[in-house]
Design an enzyme around this catalytic site. Structure first.
Site, PDB file in Angstrom:
ATOM      1  N   LEU A 262       0.865  -1.174   0.000  1.00  0.00           N
ATOM      2  CA  LEU A 262       0.000   0.000   0.000  1.00  0.00           C
ATOM      3  C   LEU A 262       0.903   1.226   0.000  1.00  0.00           C
ATOM      4  O   LEU A 262       1.932   1.245   0.685  1.00  0.00           O
ATOM      5  CB  LEU A 262      -0.906   0.034   1.239  1.00  0.00           C
ATOM      6  CG  LEU A 262      -2.021  -1.008   1.338  1.00  0.00           C
ATOM      7  CD1 LEU A 262      -2.779  -0.839   2.653  1.00  0.00           C
ATOM      8  CD2 LEU A 262      -2.982  -0.912   0.159  1.00  0.00           C
ATOM      9  N   ASP A 263       0.526   2.248  -0.765  1.00  0.00           N
ATOM     10  CA  ASP A 263       1.296   3.487  -0.771  1.00  0.00           C
ATOM     11  C   ASP A 263       1.380   4.058   0.640  1.00  0.00           C
ATOM     12  O   ASP A 263       0.487   3.846   1.474  1.00  0.00           O
ATOM     13  CB  ASP A 263       0.647   4.528  -1.686  1.00  0.00           C
ATOM     14  CG  ASP A 263       0.718   4.148  -3.153  1.00  0.00           C
ATOM     15  OD1 ASP A 263       1.528   3.263  -3.497  1.00  0.00           O
ATOM     16  OD2 ASP A 263      -0.040   4.738  -3.950  1.00  0.00           O
ATOM     17  N   ARG A 264       2.415   4.812   0.896  1.00  0.00           N
ATOM     18  CA  ARG A 264       2.634   5.385   2.222  1.00  0.00           C
ATOM     19  C   ARG A 264       1.420   6.160   2.736  1.00  0.00           C
ATOM     20  O   ARG A 264       1.046   6.053   3.908  1.00  0.00           O
ATOM     21  CB  ARG A 264       3.848   6.317   2.180  1.00  0.00           C
ATOM     22  CG  ARG A 264       4.095   7.047   3.492  1.00  0.00           C
ATOM     23  CD  ARG A 264       5.206   8.071   3.362  1.00  0.00           C
ATOM     24  NE  ARG A 264       5.290   8.903   4.551  1.00  0.00           N
ATOM     25  CZ  ARG A 264       6.035  10.004   4.647  1.00  0.00           C
ATOM     26  NH1 ARG A 264       6.762  10.386   3.623  1.00  0.00           N
ATOM     27  NH2 ARG A 264       6.042  10.706   5.764  1.00  0.00           N
TER      28      ARG A 264
END
Length: 226
Positions: A56-58
């Site tokens: 998952l993106d930050r």
């Protein structure tokens, strides 16, 4: 961001599903705070195997799977590669996006990573590096006062920044996502506007996969935080 315990959503001997906070990278170099380093400390797994079959993106929160053995990592990665998992995200986008109000619709775009930049772009099918990105979309509710739309996004493919780019390219960037042109940076809560400097309003709400140990279909959900 201040360190806190990671919420455990589901667990077996081979894997677990946790709720990743927004603003926290899935993995990072040694000495930098990340979901991986927190899980090692929280579950006393410093010298034991732990890996992520997806990311998952930050700035995105929600359900993420963690493999606890190499075999589980291999089997789970194969499920994602063969599209045998199902992912559902909730997103708040800018503007009134009425696509999918009467039922789910599918967005198909060719996208590619921009060289030397941490973002992607929509491109022609014949462009170098072009890959098909497909997402099933549905509008859940419209907020006329805030000029925002709550959407359900179910990616079929798993391209870099796929959901962020596909919404933005249609004039509806995800709230807080300045990389793709968002101008709104907060979420209305209780009549006030709360700034989310460490997140965009995109949440991995539900994930379906097969338990590597017995093949049973598992569905894990994380409540939407916005």
């Amino acid at each position: 961001m201040a360190e806190s315990d990671i919420e455990l959503l589901w667990q077996s001997d081979l894997m677990m599903a946790v709720n990743k906070p927004a603003g926290l990278s899935t993995q990072a170099p040694a000495g930098i705070d990340s979901l991986e380093s927190r899980l090692h400390r929280q579950f006393a797994r410093t010298d034991r195997y732990l890996s992520f079959p997806h990311r998952l993106d930050r700035f995105v929160s929600g359900v993420i799977l963690v493999a606890l053995t190499k075999k589980a990592a291999r089997l789970l990665s194969a499920q994602f590669a063969s599209r045998k998992t199902r992912k559902q995200y909730l997103a708040v986008v800018e503007g009134q996006c009425k696509v999918g109000q009467t039922g789910p619709q599918q967005w198909d775009d060719f996208i590619r990573k921009v060289n030397d930049q941490p973002r992607a772009e929509v491109c022609d099918e014949a462009a170098p590096g072009a890959k098909l990105a497909s997402t099933v979309v549905k509008t859940l509710s419209l907020d006329l006062a805030a000029d925002r739309t709550l959407m359900e996004l179910s990616p079929i493919t798993g391209r870099m920044h796929q959901l962020r780019l596909q919404t933005a390219s249609r004039g509806h960037p995800i709230v807080g996502d300045e990389t793709y042109g968002a101008t709104q940076g907060g979420a209305k809560q209780g009549g006030a506007t709360k700034q989310h400097t460490d997140r965009i309003l995109l949440h991995a709400h539900r994930l379906e996969f097969h338990d590597p140990s017995n093949g049973r279909l598992i569905q894990v959900e994380s409540a939407c935080p916005f």
